[in-house]
Design a protein around this motif. Structure first.
Motif, PDB file in Angstrom:
ATOM      1  N   LEU A 614       6.558  24.672  -3.601  1.00 32.75           N
ATOM      2  CA  LEU A 614       6.026  25.942  -3.131  1.00 32.75           C
ATOM      3  C   LEU A 614       4.872  26.396  -4.010  1.00 32.75           C
ATOM      4  N   ARG A 615       4.963  26.124  -5.302  1.00 31.07           N
ATOM      5  CA  ARG A 615       3.853  26.476  -6.177  1.00 31.07           C
ATOM      6  C   ARG A 615       2.620  25.642  -5.849  1.00 31.07           C
ATOM      7  N   PHE A 616       2.825  24.319  -5.581  1.00 33.16           N
ATOM      8  CA  PHE A 616       1.700  23.485  -5.140  1.00 33.16           C
ATOM      9  C   PHE A 616       1.072  24.067  -3.881  1.00 33.16           C
ATOM     10  N   ALA A 617       1.926  24.495  -2.935  1.00 34.10           N
ATOM     11  CA  ALA A 617       1.417  25.027  -1.674  1.00 34.10           C
ATOM     12  C   ALA A 617       0.626  26.310  -1.888  1.00 34.10           C
ATOM     13  N   LEU A 626      -3.446  25.040   4.912  1.00 30.72           N
ATOM     14  CA  LEU A 626      -2.574  23.866   4.799  1.00 30.72           C
ATOM     15  C   LEU A 626      -2.446  23.198   6.154  1.00 30.72           C
ATOM     16  N   ASN A 627      -2.977  21.957   6.251  1.00 27.66           N
ATOM     17  CA  ASN A 627      -2.880  21.223   7.513  1.00 27.66           C
ATOM     18  C   ASN A 627      -1.502  20.630   7.726  1.00 27.66           C
ATOM     19  N   SER A 628      -0.800  20.356   6.626  1.00 24.05           N
ATOM     20  CA  SER A 628       0.538  19.780   6.711  1.00 24.05           C
ATOM     21  C   SER A 628       1.403  20.426   5.637  1.00 24.05           C
ATOM     22  N   THR A 629       2.669  20.617   5.943  1.00 22.75           N
ATOM     23  CA  THR A 629       3.596  21.235   4.992  1.00 22.75           C
ATOM     24  C   THR A 629       4.596  20.244   4.425  1.00 22.75           C
ATOM     25  N   SER A 630       4.390  18.933   4.653  1.00 18.55           N
ATOM     26  CA  SER A 630       5.304  17.948   4.081  1.00 18.55           C
ATOM     27  C   SER A 630       5.087  17.850   2.582  1.00 18.55           C
ATOM     28  N   THR A 631       6.152  17.589   1.851  1.00  9.89           N
ATOM     29  CA  THR A 631       6.052  17.488   0.398  1.00  9.89           C
ATOM     30  C   THR A 631       5.140  16.341  -0.018  1.00  9.89           C
ATOM     31  N   MET A 632       5.123  15.273   0.747  1.00 10.53           N
ATOM     32  CA  MET A 632       4.247  14.153   0.418  1.00 10.53           C
ATOM     33  C   MET A 632       2.790  14.562   0.475  1.00 10.53           C
ATOM     34  N   GLN A 633       2.435  15.331   1.521  1.00  8.71           N
ATOM     35  CA  GLN A 633       1.051  15.765   1.644  1.00  8.71           C
ATOM     36  C   GLN A 633       0.690  16.746   0.525  1.00  8.71           C
ATOM     37  N   LEU A 634       1.653  17.601   0.093  1.00 11.42           N
ATOM     38  CA  LEU A 634       1.390  18.516  -1.016  1.00 11.42           C
ATOM     39  C   LEU A 634       1.116  17.757  -2.306  1.00 11.42           C
TER      40      LEU A 634
END
Length: 800
Positions: A614-617, A626-634
Motif C-alpha cells: 500500500l505504501r508503494f501504491a 495506477l494502471n494495475s493494482t497487482s502486487t507484482m506490478q507495484l
C-alpha cells in the motif's frame, strides 16, 4: 580613627612586624649590651607585660575588626578590659578594675548609654561567640577574685550557680567556639575546661599563672604567660610555644624543632641529651622556617602545602620502613609502584570512568576471546586492575552515556532500514507501544515478538516502538538494529556493532550493559536470517537474561520452549478499508484526495492490503494513475522508480539486474537471505555474457561490477554493517522479482527446477508461492508436459 583587621592566617608575619615596631620604640632601654643585668631583667619583664596586654586582645579577637572610638572617654570607668559583642558591634563590654562589668550601647558615640551593670567582682569577662547558641540565655562569662566562674545575661542577671574549682583568683575566661564549654585560668596555675550542662570540669593545663587565654575558631587554643604564648590544639594537645624576645619572635614546636630569627642569640634553647645531660649547642635542636611555625603551630595551611606535607611525610615513613626491611627491600618498591597504579586506577574510576571503559576495550582486529589473550597481558590486566575497573557497570554505563548520541546514530537512527521507515501509521498497536515504553522506562523485562507475512509492517512497528521509548527516556537505553547475519552469540554481535574509533566492547561488556537494561537488540527478519541457529542464540539471550529488552520480527510465530514463554506476541496487521484514510493521510498529506481515489481499487480485490505494498501504491499514485493494482506490478514500478542519476541502468536492464539479484538471494530454500557480493557479481557476469547491461543516459555498456554498485546505491540492496554481504531492503520485493524472472524471463529448462520448488512448498506462510502473475499461462517444460500453474495455485490457496 583606626580600623584594621587582624587575620589569624597571617599571625606569624604580623607578630614579627609588631615586635620590630616595639623594639624600635623601646631601643633606648636596651642599649646597655647583650648581657642581662638585674635592671635589664626588670626592663624585659615590663616589656613582656606590655606585649601581653596588647597581644592578648588581638588573639582573642582574631577574626574581628579592632575598633577605637575616640569620642568615648573611659577614664571614669577605670577599665581593665574592653570588648565588643560578636553579634552586635554597638554593644561594648568594660571590665573595671574594682570588679564591676558595664555594658554600654555606643550606637551614638557622642552619647553612650549604659544598659547594664554586673557586680561580679570580675578580673576578666568575655562574650559568647556569634555562631554559638547561648545556654539558658547566658551571653557573658566572668571570672573573679573568689575563684568562681559565673554566667550572665545581657540584662545583668546571673544565670545558674557559679562554677567552683579554682583555689585563687580567676584571671582569664573564654567560651569555646560552640558555646557549650568554658575555659578559665587562675592564680593556682591551672586552666580548667567546664561543661556548662553537666557542670563538670577537668584541668587541661598546669603551669605558671595564665595571663590570658582563648580559642581561635576550632583551630587552636592559646595561653599567655610572662614571656611566652603556649599554643595547644582545640583538644588541648600542646603544639609548641612562642617566645617574645628583644631580638625577635622565637618558636619551639614540640617534636618538630625550633625557629630562631637571628644569629645574635647564641644559645636560645637547651636540649636534653639521652643521658639527661643539658646540651647548650644550638645545632642540637632542629631549626625550622617561619612557614613551618605557621603551618604546625597555628594550623594555617594552603591546599598545596597540605598535599606536599602529606607526600613528604609518607615518603619519610616509607623510607624509614624500607631501611628496616632487610632482604625484603627487593620487592618493596614493586609493591609501592603497584599501590600507586591501583590508587590511580581507582581515582580514574571515580572521576572519568568512561575513559577506563574505553581503554579496556580491545582494538578492532585483535584477539577478543579470553583464551586468545596472551598470558602476559592477562597478568598485566590483573595487576593493573585497569581492565577490571573498565569492565564494571559504572564504567560501561558512563561510556555508553558519553557516546550515546554517536552510537544511537550508528546503531539505529542512520541505518538504512530505519531511515526508510521514518513515517509510521498506527494500525492498532497503541497499547503494545505504550506497554513497551513503560517497561523500558522502568528497565523491566521487555521481550516482544512481532510476527506476520512479508511486507506486513513488522519492522516499521518495531522501529516505532523503540523511537517512542527513546523519546520518553532518552538516556535509558540504546537500541541496536540487527538486520544482518551473524556468527556466535547475540551479545558478541551486538558488541561488534558498537565499535567506535577502532575500539569496541567485548561480549562480556555487552552482556553487562544488556543485563542492566541499557541495550535493546532489534533482531529484524529473524526467519530470513542465514545464520545457523539464529533463533537458538536469541532464545539463549532471552532465557539467560543477557538482554532485558529484545524485539524480534519474524514471519513465523515464536518456537515452542521455555526460552520463548516470556515473549509478548504481537501480530502485524494488514491495512483494512476502515484504516485506509488514516494511512493515506500519513504518507500523502498534501495530495490526500487524489491518492485515496487512485489506491482505492486495491481493496476491491482484497479485504486487506499489506502495508508495504500500500505504501508503494501511495508513492506511485502521487505521480501517476495506477494502471494495475497487482502486487507484482507495484514491485516492477518500485524498481523502475529507483533509477536515478546519470549512471542509472536502462529500464529493461534495471528489471533484469534486479531479477538476477532476487534469484541469487532466494536460492534453493526460497527465502531471501544475505548474499556475498562475489556470488551476485558472478551471476551478473553470466548474464552479461548473453547480453550487455546498458546505461540509460548516456547510452553505453555497464560492467557487472558497476551494475552491482548501482543496485546498492539506489537502495534496492543494503550492505551488512560488519562485512561485505548484501541483502534486499524488502524481502517481499526479492520474492516477487524472483518469481517474475523465473516465470517470465528464464527459459523452460532453467525454470523447471524453480517451479518445482515453489509448487512443492506446502507452507502457506511462503509468500513467494503467492507472487505468481495473475494471468500466468501454462508453462511447458523441456519434456513437453504442461503444468497448470493457476490450478495448482488455487489448490494451495494462493492469492495473486
Amino acid at each position: 580613627m583606626f580600623n584594621r583587621s587582624f587575620r589569624h592566617s597571617r599571625y606569624a608575619s604580623c607578630i614579627t612586624g609588631f615586635w620590630s615596631n616595639v623594639t624600635a620604640l623601646l631601643a633606648p632601654l636596651f642599649r646597655g649590651g647583650t648581657k642581662t643585668k638585674p635592671s635589664g631583667r626588670i626592663k624585659l619583664t615590663a616589656c613582656c607585660i606590655i606585649l601581653l596586654i596588647l597581644f592578648c586582645p588581638l588573639m582573642a579577637s582574631a577574626n574581628q575588626d579592632v575598633r577605637i572610638v575616640p569620642q568615648l572617654s573611659l577614664t571614669d570607668l577605670n577599665p581593665r578590659k574592653v570588648a565588643f559583642a560578636p553579634d552586635d558591634g554597638d554593644l561594648l563590654l568594660v571590665v573595671n578594675r574594682h570588679g564591676r562589668i558595664d555594658l554600654l550601647d555606643i550606637s551614638n558615640p557622642y552619647r553612650p548609654v549604659k544598659t547594664a551593670e554586673l557586680f561580679a567582682g570580675a578580673w576578666d569577662a568575655a562574650f559568647i561567640p556569634e555562631a554559638a547558641s547561648p545556654p539558658n540565655g547566658a551571653r557573658i562569662v566572668s571570672g573573679g577574685d573568689d575563684g568562681s566562674v559565673r554566667l550572665w545575661s545581657l540584662v545583668g542577671r546571673q544565670v545558674g550557680e557559679p562554677f567552683q574549682g579554682h583555689d585563687h583568683w580567676v584571671r582569664s575566661v573564654a567560651f569555646s567556639p560552640d558555646g557549650q564549654h568554658i575555659v578559665s585560668g587562675g592564680d593556682d596555675g591551672t586552666v580548667r575546661l567546664w561543661e556548662i550542662k553537666s557542670r563538670e570540669s577537668r584541668v587541661v593545663y598546669r603551669g605558671p599563672t595564665p595571663g590570658g587565654l582563648g580559642f581561635v575558631g576550632d583551630r587552636f587554643f592559646w595561653i599567655g604567660g610572662e614571656d611566652r604564648i603556649i599554643i595547644m590544639s582545640a583538644s588541648f594537645q600542646q603544639r609548641g610555644q612562642l617566645f617574645l624576645h628583644r631580638h625577635g619572635l622565637f618558636a619551639l614546636l614540640h617534636g618538630v624543632g625550633a625557629y630562631v630569627p637571628t644569629d645574635r642569640v647564641r644559645d636560645p634553647f637547651r636540649a636534653v641529651a639521652g643521658g639527661r645531660d643539658v646540651v647548650w649547642q644550638r645545632g642540637m635542636v632542629p631549626e625550622i622556617r617561619l612557614e613551618r611555625v605557621r603551618q604546625v603551630l597555628l594550623d594555617d595551611w594552603t591546599a598545596w602545602e597540605r598535599v606536599s606535607y602529606w607526600a613528604i611525610a609518607n615518603y619519610v615513613t616509607a623510607r624509614d620502613w624500607h631501611d628496616g626491611l632487610g632482604w625484603w627491600r627487593a620487592v618493596f618498591w614493586l609493591v609501592v609502584l603497584w599501590s600507586l597504579i591501583v590508587a590511580t586506577a581507582l581515582a580514574l574510576w571515580i572521576v572519568v570512568p568512561h575513559k577506563l571503559a574505553h581503554w579496556s576495550m580491545p582494538v578492532a582486529g585483535r584477539p577478543r576471546a579470553p583464551e586468545d589473550v596472551p598470558l602476559w597481558k592477562k597478568a598485566a590486566e590483573i595487576l593493573g586492575v585497569y581492565a577490571y575497573l573498565g569492565r564494571t557497570r559504572r564504567s560501561l554505563k558512563h561510556w555508553l552515556r558519553r557516546n550515546r548520541d554517536e552510537l544511537y546514530k550508528k546503531a539505529f537512527e542512520k541505518r538504512e532500514p530505519v531511515r526508510q521507515s521514518q513515517t509510521y501509521c498506527d494500525l492498532g498497536h497503541a497499547e503494545v507501544v505504550k506497554g513497551f515504553r513503560a517497561r523500558a522506562a522502568k528497565r523491566d523485562r521487555g521481550l516482544v515478538w512481532i510476527h506476520g507475512p512479508g511486507g506486513g509492517g513488522k519492522s516499521a512497528l518495531a522501529y516505532h516502538m523503540v523511537r517512542e521509548a527513546v523519546e520518553a527516556r532518552p538516556r535509558d537505553f540504546l537500541p541496536v538494529l540487527v538486520d544482518e547475519d551473524w556468527e556466535g552469540s547475540l551479545a558478541r554481535h551486538v558488541a561488534a556493532l558498537l565499535r567506535l574509533n577502532g575500539r569496541g566492547p567485548t561480549e562480556k561488556m555487552a552482556e553487562t550493559l544488556g543485563t542492566a537494561g541499557l541495550l535493546c537488540p532489534i533482531v529484524d527478519s529473524l526467519s530470513e536470517r542465514g545464520t545457523k541457529d539464529a533463533s537458538k542464540y536469541v532464545g539463549q539471550a532471552a532465557q539467560e537474561g543477557v538482554f532485558r529488552l529484545i524485539i524480534v520480527t519474524s514471519r513465523s510465530e515464536p518456537p515452542q520452549g521455555q526460552a520463548w514463554e516470556n515473549f509478548e506476541r504481537v501480530e502485524a496487521r494488514p491495512v483494512t478499508p476502515d484504516r485506509l484514510e488514516a494511512y493515506v493521510s500519513t504518507y500523502a498529506p498534501n495530495n490526500y484526495g487524489t491518492v485515496k481515489k487512485r489506491v482505492a481499487p486495491l481493496f476491491e480485490r482484497n479485504t486487506d492490503v499489506s502495508p508495504l505494498f500500500l505504501r508503494f501504491a501511495i508513492e506511485q499514485a502521487q505521480e501517476k494513475l495506477l494502471n494495475s493494482t497487482s502486487t507484482m506490478q507495484l514491485v516492477r514500478r518500485y524498481v523502475d522508480d529507483l533509477r536515478k542519476g546519470e549512471n542509472a541502468l536502462g529500464k529493461d536492464d534495471m528489471r533484469r539486474a534486479a531479477g538476477i539479484a532476487a534469484v541469487t538471494s532466494v536460492r534453493a530454500d526460497l527465502v531471501p537471505r544475505e548474499m556475498h557480493p562475489e556470488r551476485l557479481l558472478e551471476a551478473l557476469s553470466s548474464e552479461a555474457d548473453r547480453m550487455h547491461f546498458v546505461k540509460a543516459n548516456p547510452n553505453g555498456p555497464m560492467e557487472p561490477a558497476e551494475v552491482k554498485d548501482c543496485l546498492i546505491e539506489c537502495g534496492l540492496l543494503n550492505r551488512n554493517q560488519l562485512n561485505s554481504n548484501i541483502q534486499f531492503a524488502y524481502d517481499p520485493v526479492a520474492e516477487h522479482l524472483a518469481v517474475d524472472r523465473v516465470f517470465r524471463v528464464l527459459p523452460p529448462d532453467e525454470a523447471k527446477g524453480w517451479r518445482r520448488r515453489i509448487m512443492a512448498s506446502r507452507k502457506p506462510i511462503k509468500d513467494i508461492a503467492k507472487a505468481f502473475p495473475a494471468k500466468q499461462g501454462r508453462v511447458r517444460t523441456k519434456g513437453g508436459a504442461d503444468h497448470g500453474i493457476r490450478s495448482r495455485r488455487r489448490a494451495r490457496g494462493a492469492v495473486a
